[in-house]
Scaffold this motif. Structure first.
Motif, PDB file in Angstrom:
ATOM      1  N   ASP A  88       3.076   3.063  -9.380  1.00 23.84           N
ATOM      2  CA  ASP A  88       2.599   4.628  -9.214  1.00 23.84           C
ATOM      3  C   ASP A  88       4.099   5.254  -8.664  1.00 23.84           C
ATOM      4  O   ASP A  88       3.685   5.286  -7.461  1.00 23.84           O
ATOM      5  N   THR A 110       1.622   9.739  -7.652  1.00 17.67           N
ATOM      6  CA  THR A 110       1.015  10.455  -6.861  1.00 17.67           C
ATOM      7  C   THR A 110       0.386  10.337  -5.119  1.00 17.67           C
ATOM      8  O   THR A 110       0.559   9.451  -4.828  1.00 17.67           O
ATOM      9  N   ALA A 111       0.806  11.322  -5.115  1.00 14.41           N
ATOM     10  CA  ALA A 111       0.765  11.638  -3.112  1.00 14.41           C
ATOM     11  C   ALA A 111      -0.087  10.741  -2.532  1.00 14.41           C
ATOM     12  O   ALA A 111      -1.455  10.537  -3.208  1.00 14.41           O
ATOM     13  N   GLY A 112       0.021   9.910  -1.902  1.00 15.89           N
ATOM     14  CA  GLY A 112      -0.503   9.896  -1.230  1.00 15.89           C
ATOM     15  C   GLY A 112      -0.129   7.794  -1.657  1.00 15.89           C
ATOM     16  O   GLY A 112      -1.156   7.113  -1.176  1.00 15.89           O
ATOM     17  N   THR A 113      -0.843   7.892  -3.100  1.00  8.31           N
ATOM     18  CA  THR A 113      -0.389   6.563  -3.261  1.00  8.31           C
ATOM     19  C   THR A 113       0.936   5.090  -3.984  1.00  8.31           C
ATOM     20  O   THR A 113       1.452   4.712  -4.497  1.00  8.31           O
ATOM     21  N   LYS A 114       1.685   7.212  -4.402  1.00 12.18           N
ATOM     22  CA  LYS A 114       2.940   6.327  -4.486  1.00 12.18           C
ATOM     23  C   LYS A 114       3.990   5.445  -3.791  1.00 12.18           C
ATOM     24  O   LYS A 114       3.807   5.425  -2.915  1.00 12.18           O
ATOM     25  N   SER A 120       8.956   7.558  -2.018  1.00  9.82           N
ATOM     26  CA  SER A 120       8.981   8.464  -2.201  1.00  9.82           C
ATOM     27  C   SER A 120      10.450   9.324  -2.401  1.00  9.82           C
ATOM     28  O   SER A 120      11.056   8.956  -3.638  1.00  9.82           O
ATOM     29  N   ALA A 123       7.005   4.116   0.021  1.00  8.60           N
ATOM     30  CA  ALA A 123       6.040   4.652   0.793  1.00  8.60           C
ATOM     31  C   ALA A 123       4.748   4.324   0.455  1.00  8.60           C
ATOM     32  O   ALA A 123       4.133   3.396  -0.710  1.00  8.60           O
ATOM     33  N   ASN A 124       3.713   4.585   1.225  1.00 10.38           N
ATOM     34  CA  ASN A 124       2.461   4.305   1.096  1.00 10.38           C
ATOM     35  C   ASN A 124       2.212   2.745   1.220  1.00 10.38           C
ATOM     36  O   ASN A 124       1.077   2.163   0.519  1.00 10.38           O
TER      37      ASN A 124
END
Length: 879
Positions: free
Chosen positions: A596, A599-603, A606, A622-623
């Motif tokens: 991913d 999708t914000a929060g899971t990608k 960044s 990220a995440n």
């Protein structure tokens, strides 16, 4: 007639025609001789090619010129003298003509010109040495010794000797092992060592490979060649030593990450980052500077070690990466002893001017200094307000001077002190003044993209104001404002970048613009103040239509944990400022799983922020995403824009990025001791169930690689297909037909080397399976029996005839195919057990001329006892 012998009281002269004598008391005067007197020859000596010296028997010696030339080795001569002919007179010694010229033709022959005009090619019984000046030979039976050659013999270079491959470790200095000389193989069979200059422009000692180098050999147009094999070595710190009481030198065996921009992700693992060094004890490191070689780092201590003592430290280097900002150098801990009792010295005293005087001078020191007591020039103390000693400096500029540049000056430095307390009480040096009265010149103006120019001066510049530069178009009209700044990549002070912006219409009418750069010269000066004369330079700019291209993707990692922190996409040209959405990147792992990136929060990454002029885009992880192994990395087209007038955008780019392997231990399939994970064979299919998701795809550790499985100690056969389900826990192994020739209820099935999606390796697993014969039976023989039946034999036991369909068989007698409705099939018995027996009441097999039995083109019903359908298209000629 009576003949009497009369002795004369005198000797005849050559050619005498009369004689006077007394005989019988009578005197005879001027009696005419029958023939003139011809004396005998005593000796003949050759005095030239056409001349001899004759000694006659009467004691007379005469030089006689001959009407011919002697040949070399002549032993007789014929001549006339005073009307007398002398024939075949033997010479005292054979004629040996003098050599007038001798030229070496090759290593074993010479061309000789003799004084008698003869020219001969003479073979030698030996080979010339290179540089020989003399030759010895035999010609016409005459031995010639040490005959001087017209020019010394120079042997021809046939070839350059072959050199063995040279192997060096990655990062080594190749110049230390490349041979300074090579052997020339000469035409005379000898060799000699000559100097060679190697071309190392294509040699990269930091990249493992085999490099074919060539070298220019002195004195010949032939080249030498050698292979240099750069062997890969693991990165490491090779050592640490004390430079002086305040500085340490750390040496790596490969170029390291030298990023000095603290906001860059790469700075975390940079050799310039103080966080990657630790020193035992209370002392600290104040700075870290990567040196020009890329493999050395100078560390400056916060507290210098005094010259009255010494200190021993343990230096730990951890988290530094190589120049790729990805490969981590293993942690190093080394002991270094620091002591310094050597006083600093002045290594150079220089000044530059363009006039009769100079108003400044520069001192260079052997080591960092902290203070000095006084400076005297020509015995006069320089005011302390004209210089400032900065602690740790290695240079010092003195201002406020007025020194005659045509004279030699002395400069005395008193009390020069370093940080360890070492003092150079007094040192006098000669001040070297360079007088430069030549005005600077512009060497070249070249296009730098399509919106800027690179201006190169012929010397280091001082001031270069933008106001002195104007750019004109083809009609000599002024274009917009030109801004001139020093080229940040230049270290010589000679290169400047002139930028301008005429908007998108600049290339509307033509893809090439011919411009004139007008330089007024006002205020443009070199390093000593010489003023540039007004000048103009023409330059052509071509519309930049080249797309910005990705040159590679690198991975950055946390220096402590080894976790991937970012992906850096590098480009071949400067970019416009902007933000690249993470959704422009497609990441697929080695199992074919799409990660991913949207999708914000899971990608997993960044967005990347690009500053104007950047040549890279950094996508931070990220995440809490974790990466291990290889990934397909795709950057969408039009993700970035370059700085050209056109605003070129990149094309789509795809590559494979290797993030390395994670050492996260092993996993044990919790059900590996039972039959649960391996559900037996269904026909030619094995299903393996794992307790955790496993890797798929290509590469080591994949559950879809046949090499990770064996049956009864044998690798799975070629043609095996393995797939993973969507949970990545069930592997379905489909074996090709014919894999098992017999049924085995205790086949040993092993799984080894499979890796989970988290990077852990499966502990070896062993199970017992039932595998069934899946080899199709083949019709092998057919015979006519005495009872008028046919026996058909197969290479394995066939199933009961009751289940057989005669449509799978073709029986041809005397060229006619028998109808299957007339045939009767039954199981064989006795010697025919395991066979089929066929009869036809309408045919006498025993009397038939020809019988051919075979299986149909397609078969479906005749099987062996394991259920494998008989092989189609087999033919047996019975008779």
């Amino acid at each position: 007639m009576h003949w009497h012998h009369v002795n004369l009281p005198y000797s005849f002269k050559d050619g005498s025609t009369v004689a006077s004598f007394t005989y019988g008391g009578h005197y005879y005067k001027s009696v005419k001789l029958s023939t003139p007197y011809a004396p005998g020859v005593k000796t003949v000596t050759v005095t030239g090619p056409k001349q001899i010296m004759v000694v006659f028997t009467d004691g007379v010696t005469k030089t006689v010129n001959l009407p011919y030339r002697f040949k070399a080795g002549s032993t007789v001569t014929s001549f006339s003298y005073f009307g007398h002919n002398y024939s075949s007179v033997k010479l005292s010694t054979a004629y040996a003509p003098k050599v007038t010229s001798a030229v070496a033709l090759n290593e074993k022959s010479i061309k000789v010109v003799f004084e008698n005009g003869e020219t001969e090619t003479v073979s030698l019984p030996y080979r010339f040495k290179d540089g020989s000046t003399e030759a010895s030979f035999t010609f016409a039976g005459i031995s010639y010794k040490s005959v001087k050659l017209d020019t010394p013999y120079v042997a021809t270079v046939n070839s350059i000797g072959t050199l063995d491959d040279i192997t060096i470790n990655q990062g080594d200095d190749a110049s230390k092992v490349l041979p300074a000389t090579v052997k020339e193989m000469l035409s005379n069979g000898t060799s000699k060592d000559v100097n060679v200059t190697w071309d190392t422009t294509k040699l990269d000692v930091n990249t493992p490979a085999t490099y074919a180098l060539t070298g220019k050999v002195d004195g010949t147009d032939k080249t030498a060649s050698v292979n240099v094999i750069v062997k890969s070595v693991a990165p490491q710190v090779t050592g640490v030593s004390a430079i002086n009481g305040t500085q340490l030198l750390v040496k790596f065996n490969k170029p390291v990450n030298a990023d000095t921009t603290t906001t860059d992700d790469a700075y975390t693992s940079s050799a310039a980052n103080l966080a990657n060094y630790s020193l035992s004890g209370s002392n600290k490191i104040d700075s870290a500077v990567v040196q020009a070689d890329g493999k050395s780092v100078v560390l400056t201590l916060d507290a210098p070690v005094a010259n009255t003592t010494s200190a021993t430290y343990t230096l730990t280097v951890s988290g530094v990466t190589l120049a790729d900002a990805t490969t981590v150098v293993p942690t190093y801990a080394g002991v270094v002893n620091v002591s310094d009792t050597t006083a600093p010295t002045v290594t150079a005293a220089t000044a530059s001017t363009n006039g009769a005087t100079t108003n400044s001078a520069t001192l260079t020191f052997s080591k960092p200094v902290t203070s000095l007591t006084a400076i005297k020039i020509d015995g006069t103390v320089v005011s302390s307000s004209d210089y400032k000693v900065t602690t740790g400096t290695t240079t010092l500029q003195i201002n406020g001077l007025s020194l005659d540049s045509s004279q030699t000056h002395s400069i005395e430095v008193v009390g020069l002190t370093d940080a360890s307390g070492n003092v150079n009480s007094d040192q006098t040096s000669t001040l070297t003044i360079t007088k430069d009265v030549n005005a600077p010149m512009i060497s070249s103006v070249t296009a730098n993209g399509d919106k800027s120019l690179e201006i190169t001066f012929n010397k280091q510049m001082g001031t270069v104001p933008s106001s002195s530069f104007t750019l004109k178009d083809e009609a000599y009209n002024d274009l917009g404002t030109v801004t001139v700044n020093a080229d940040p990549a230049d270290t010589t002070g000679t290169k400047y970048i002139a930028t301008f912006n005429e908007g998108s219409s600049f290339f509307t009418n033509s893809n090439t613009r011919n411009l004139t750069l007008v330089v007024s010269g006002t205020g443009v000066t070199d390093y000593v103040g010489n003023v540039l004369a007004a000048t103009t330079k023409t330059v052509s700019l071509t519309k930049d239509t080249t797309l910005p291209a990705v040159t590679g993707v690198t991975v950055q990692k946390n220096s402590t944990t080894g976790a991937v922190t970012s992906f850096t996409v590098n480009f071949n040209k400067a970019l416009n400022a902007g933000t690249i959405s993470s959704s422009n990147v497609t990441l697929v792992d080695s199992n074919g799983i799409l990660l991913d990136t949207t999708t914000a929060g899971t990608k997993v990454i960044s967005d990347a922020t690009v500053k104007a002029g950047d040549t890279k885009a950094v996508f931070n992880v990220a995440n809490g995403a974790m990466f291990s192994g290889q990934y397909s990395f795709d950057l969408a087209a039009k993700s970035v824009t370059d700085q050209s007038y056109t605003g070129n955008q990149n094309a789509e780019y795809s590559t494979t990025v290797d993030t390395g392997t994670s050492s996260v231990g092993t996993f044990t399939d919790t059900a590996s001791a039972t039959s649960t994970p391996i559900s037996g064979v269904v026909s030619n299919v094995i299903k393996v169930t794992y307790s955790t998701p496993v890797k798929g795809g290509l590469g080591a550790g994949s559950a879809t690689q046949p090499s990770n499985y064996t049956i009864n100690g044998t690798a799975l056969p070629a043609g095996t297909v393995i797939t993973l389900d969507s949970t990545q826990k069930v592997a379905t192994i489909t074996l090709p037909a014919g894999s098992f020739t017999t049924t085995d209820t205790a086949a040993v099935f092993k799984v080894n080397g499979v890796v989970s999606t988290t990077g852990a390796t499966l502990s070896p697993s062993t199970q017992l399976l039932t595998v069934t014969d899946n080899v199709a039976p083949v019709l092998k023989n057919a015979t006519v029996n005495a009872d008028n039946s046919l026996s058909l034999g197969f290479d394995s036991t066939v199933a009961s005839a009751a289940s057989a369909d005669l449509k799978d068989l073709v029986v041809t007698v005397n060229g006619n195919v028998l109808p299957t409705s007339d045939l009767v099939i039954k199981d064989g018995s006795g010697a025919d057990t395991g066979k089929y027996v066929i009869t036809d009441s309408n045919v006498d097999f025993t009397k038939a001329n020809s019988i051919v039995v075979g299986t149909a083109a397609t078969t479906a019903n005749i099987t062996d006892v394991a259920g494998n359908v008989v092989t189609a298209g087999t033919t047996i000629t019975v008779k």
